[in-house]
Write a protein that holds these residues in place. Structure first.
Motif, short mmCIF file in Angstrom:
data_model
loop_
_atom_site.label_atom_id
_atom_site.label_comp_id
_atom_site.label_asym_id
_atom_site.label_seq_id
_atom_site.Cartn_x
_atom_site.Cartn_y
_atom_site.Cartn_z
N ALA A 233 26.61 -55.79 -54.42
CA ALA A 233 25.42 -55.47 -54.04
C ALA A 233 24.48 -55.68 -55.41
O ALA A 233 24.26 -54.38 -55.66
CB ALA A 233 25.10 -54.42 -53.33
N PRO A 234 24.27 -56.48 -56.22
CA PRO A 234 23.57 -56.43 -57.50
C PRO A 234 22.21 -55.81 -57.31
O PRO A 234 21.54 -56.15 -56.36
CB PRO A 234 23.45 -57.93 -58.13
CG PRO A 234 24.65 -58.50 -57.27
CD PRO A 234 24.77 -57.98 -55.98
N ARG A 235 21.59 -55.12 -58.35
CA ARG A 235 20.28 -54.35 -58.12
C ARG A 235 19.35 -55.58 -58.52
O ARG A 235 19.71 -56.72 -58.99
CB ARG A 235 20.17 -53.51 -59.30
CG ARG A 235 21.05 -52.19 -59.11
CD ARG A 235 20.59 -51.23 -60.36
NE ARG A 235 22.02 -50.54 -60.58
CZ ARG A 235 21.97 -49.30 -60.14
NH1 ARG A 235 21.27 -48.83 -58.98
NH2 ARG A 235 23.07 -48.42 -60.36
N ASP A 236 18.12 -55.40 -57.78
CA ASP A 236 17.29 -56.52 -58.25
C ASP A 236 15.76 -55.58 -58.35
O ASP A 236 15.84 -54.24 -58.24
CB ASP A 236 16.97 -57.40 -57.16
CG ASP A 236 16.58 -56.70 -55.71
OD1 ASP A 236 16.32 -55.59 -55.48
OD2 ASP A 236 16.82 -57.34 -54.76
N GLY A 237 14.72 -55.98 -58.77
CA GLY A 237 13.54 -55.22 -58.92
C GLY A 237 13.50 -54.42 -60.12
O GLY A 237 14.20 -54.83 -60.97
N TRP A 238 12.82 -53.17 -59.70
CA TRP A 238 12.38 -52.50 -61.12
C TRP A 238 13.68 -51.77 -61.28
O TRP A 238 13.75 -51.45 -62.46
CB TRP A 238 11.46 -51.36 -60.51
CG TRP A 238 11.41 -50.36 -61.41
CD1 TRP A 238 11.49 -48.75 -61.10
CD2 TRP A 238 10.96 -50.38 -62.88
NE1 TRP A 238 11.53 -48.32 -62.47
CE2 TRP A 238 11.22 -49.07 -63.25
CE3 TRP A 238 10.92 -51.21 -63.64
CZ2 TRP A 238 11.01 -48.58 -64.61
CZ3 TRP A 238 10.81 -50.89 -65.03
CH2 TRP A 238 10.57 -49.66 -65.55
N ALA A 239 14.76 -51.57 -60.42
CA ALA A 239 16.00 -50.74 -60.64
C ALA A 239 16.59 -51.59 -61.86
O ALA A 239 17.28 -51.18 -62.58
CB ALA A 239 16.58 -50.46 -59.34
N ALA A 240 16.54 -52.77 -61.60
CA ALA A 240 17.37 -53.75 -62.39
C ALA A 240 16.82 -53.80 -63.85
O ALA A 240 17.27 -53.98 -65.04
CB ALA A 240 17.66 -55.36 -61.72
N ARG A 241 15.61 -54.01 -63.72
CA ARG A 241 14.68 -54.31 -64.98
C ARG A 241 14.89 -52.92 -65.70
O ARG A 241 14.79 -52.83 -67.00
CB ARG A 241 13.41 -54.76 -64.73
CG ARG A 241 13.17 -55.91 -64.20
CD ARG A 241 11.89 -56.47 -64.12
NE ARG A 241 11.03 -55.50 -63.28
CZ ARG A 241 10.87 -55.76 -62.08
NH1 ARG A 241 11.39 -56.83 -61.42
NH2 ARG A 241 9.83 -55.00 -61.41
N GLN A 242 14.71 -51.89 -65.09
CA GLN A 242 14.51 -50.37 -65.59
C GLN A 242 15.80 -50.31 -66.43
O GLN A 242 16.12 -49.85 -67.72
CB GLN A 242 14.84 -49.39 -64.73
CG GLN A 242 14.58 -48.00 -65.38
CD GLN A 242 14.45 -47.00 -64.32
OE1 GLN A 242 15.08 -46.97 -63.41
NE2 GLN A 242 13.93 -45.74 -64.68
N ARG A 243 17.33 -50.82 -65.89
CA ARG A 243 18.34 -50.45 -66.86
C ARG A 243 18.60 -51.47 -67.95
O ARG A 243 19.29 -51.02 -68.94
CB ARG A 243 19.70 -50.44 -65.86
CG ARG A 243 19.78 -49.15 -64.87
CD ARG A 243 20.65 -49.53 -63.63
NE ARG A 243 20.78 -48.09 -63.04
CZ ARG A 243 19.82 -47.72 -62.32
NH1 ARG A 243 18.39 -48.12 -62.06
NH2 ARG A 243 20.21 -46.43 -61.51
N ALA A 244 18.06 -52.80 -67.67
CA ALA A 244 18.39 -53.67 -68.80
C ALA A 244 17.06 -53.45 -69.84
O ALA A 244 17.58 -53.34 -71.18
CB ALA A 244 17.70 -55.05 -68.17
N LEU A 245 15.97 -52.67 -69.64
CA LEU A 245 15.21 -52.17 -70.75
C LEU A 245 15.85 -51.07 -71.43
O LEU A 245 15.72 -51.06 -72.78
CB LEU A 245 14.05 -51.64 -70.06
CG LEU A 245 12.83 -51.03 -71.04
CD1 LEU A 245 12.27 -52.27 -71.96
CD2 LEU A 245 11.69 -50.66 -70.34
N LEU A 246 16.58 -50.18 -70.75
CA LEU A 246 17.22 -49.02 -71.41
C LEU A 246 18.55 -49.76 -72.17
O LEU A 246 18.51 -49.23 -73.30
CB LEU A 246 17.74 -47.92 -70.51
CG LEU A 246 16.57 -47.10 -69.69
CD1 LEU A 246 17.43 -46.35 -68.86
CD2 LEU A 246 16.05 -46.23 -70.80
N ARG A 247 19.24 -50.56 -71.85
CA ARG A 247 20.12 -51.05 -72.58
C ARG A 247 19.71 -51.71 -73.86
O ARG A 247 20.11 -51.56 -75.04
CB ARG A 247 21.25 -52.00 -71.65
CG ARG A 247 21.82 -51.43 -70.65
CD ARG A 247 22.87 -52.60 -70.11
NE ARG A 247 22.24 -53.92 -69.83
CZ ARG A 247 21.88 -54.16 -68.46
NH1 ARG A 247 22.07 -53.21 -67.53
NH2 ARG A 247 21.40 -55.50 -68.00
N GLY A 248 18.62 -52.57 -73.81
CA GLY A 248 18.19 -53.19 -74.83
C GLY A 248 17.22 -52.44 -75.70
O GLY A 248 17.41 -52.86 -76.98
#
Length: 418
Positions: A106-121
């Motif tokens: 169940a891949p994340r979408d929306g803000w939850a996915a963007r938040q983690r991608a932003l932190l990783r980046g």
């Protein structure tokens, strides 16, 4: 506890590995008493036993709900449950596998996915993080009190890092991991480590291409990115290892733990398994290394220093005491350096940092921090010392008591008496 894998997961190595680990659990519940989130929330599904049941359900059904994801997300991966478990259940492996399989199902979408991608980046890019910190310094008066304290920590650390290192020319060399967040946020830690290792007769070698240990992507939904980072680090270090570097010395316990696990995490990578195992064998947390190399009783310069009148409270990070199982070592070093150790109640409990977890679960993190600071401050210490960047930054944002890495205090103490 037996687990029957869903047909779609029967050929997935991660699922089979998780099922094997779950098999050791006898669902006794001793783990819940050690779990920070269970103690806060009182929900069985927010404790290790409940989360193991949730991962087992995911393995057997091949699917899981958003509620399952929330309970798995709330885990700090502090591994206090592993210390408490009488059956030796490797809970860290179970929760890592569960999160990886959850993301696939169940891949994340929306803000939850963007938040983690932003932190990783952001967090693993030292230059970008440094630029953001420079902007924060300029805006410091406008920031909340916690962030103002973080900026004050950063400024003090920069001043400490500007000091030169002392070294004894012996030809002995150790590899070092500069890391990603630490050089930007608290550069004084790495500088103090270089100074202390120099006093002990070791030159520090940094490989230009080595960076993040991989823990950040691992805990932010990118296990493949974590493995790729591990491969880059191994490639960067390999020439120095072949040239005779004695150890890989790491001054952040979370990174020490991740590097120590390279061998296990890459055991099925035909191209890197052997090298990863060699790297893991060479990894030494700074506390272990200094305890081994600091001259013992009877050697020149080995006598215990006189008490300096400084009352110290030591916060042992979860990665140090539960992950690496290094207990009492830093406290012994501090005592040798003349510290008066203050008692700390409930010392096995997490401070609520857990890497990026405190940014994803700020309310729970703040409550855990308040509890930890109450325990640390009960004996009115002059300074709080720790062994991991995340804990230092998290605790420092909640108190006016100075919070430092233990190596900064010990290096300053030794150099003041030279």
């Amino acid at each position: 506890m037996q687990t029957t894998l869903a047909p779609a997961l029967r050929d997935v190595p991660t699922a089979a590995h998780a099922a094997r680990l779950i098999g050791a659990c006898v669902h006794c519940g001793f783990c819940n008493a050690a779990c920070p989130t269970y103690r806060l929330l009182g929900d069985e599904l927010d404790g290790p036993r409940g989360r193991i049941y949730l991962v087992r359900g995911l393995l057997e059904a091949g699917t899981a709900s958003a509620a399952t994801q929330q309970h798995l997300d709330r885990c700090l991966t502090c591994r206090a449950c592993e210390t408490a478990c009488p059956s030796g259940v490797e809970y860290g492996g179970i929760i890592d596998a569960g999160r990886e399989l959850m993301q696939a199902a169940a891949p994340r979408d929306g803000w939850a996915a963007r938040q983690r991608a932003l932190l990783r980046g952001t967090l693993k890019r030292t230059r970008l993080l440094s630029a953001l910190l420079s902007l924060a310094r300029a805006c410091r008066p406008l920031l909340p009190a916690g962030w103002q304290r973080r900026i004050a920590q950063h400024q003090q650390s920069r001043r400490s890092a500007a000091r030169g290192a002392t070294s004894v020319a012996t030809g002995r060399r150790v590899l070092r991991l500069a890391g990603c967040v630490q050089p930007a946020l608290l550069p004084g830690i790495g500088a103090a480590t270089t100074r202390l290792l120099g006093v002990l007769g070791f030159d520090s070698v940094f490989a230009a291409q080595a960076g993040c240990c991989g823990a950040l992507p691992q805990h932010l939904d990118d296990p493949e990115g974590a493995l790729e980072q591990a491969r880059r680090n191994i490639d960067a270090w390999w020439p120095a290892i072949e040239a005779g570097a004695e150890a890989i010395v790491v001054d952040a316990s979370a990174c020490s733990l991740m590097l120590r696990e390279y061998g296990a995490r890459m055991a099925h990578d035909a191209a890197y398994a052997g090298k990863a195992a060699r790297v893991s064998a060479l990894v030494s947390d700074l506390a272990e290394f200094v305890a081994r190399e600091w001259p013992q009783a009877g050697s020149p310069g080995s006598s215990r220093m006189e008490a300096g009148g400084v009352r110290v409270a030591f916060q042992s990070p979860c990665t140090l005491q539960h992950g690496l199982r290094v207990r009492g070592v830093v406290e012994a070093l501090l005592t040798r350096a003349g510290a008066e150790l203050a008692p700390v109640a409930d010392g096995q409990q997490c401070c609520g940092s857990a890497g990026a977890w405190s940014l994803l679960e700020p309310a729970l993190a703040a409550e855990l921090r308040d509890r930890k600071l109450a325990a640390l401050g009960a004996a009115r210490p002059d300074v709080i010392l720790s062994a991991n960047l995340g804990c230092i930054a998290h605790l420092g944002a909640g108190t006016d008591i100075p919070v430092q890495h233990w190596v900064e205090w010990v290096a300053d103490r030794i150099e003041a008496l030279r």
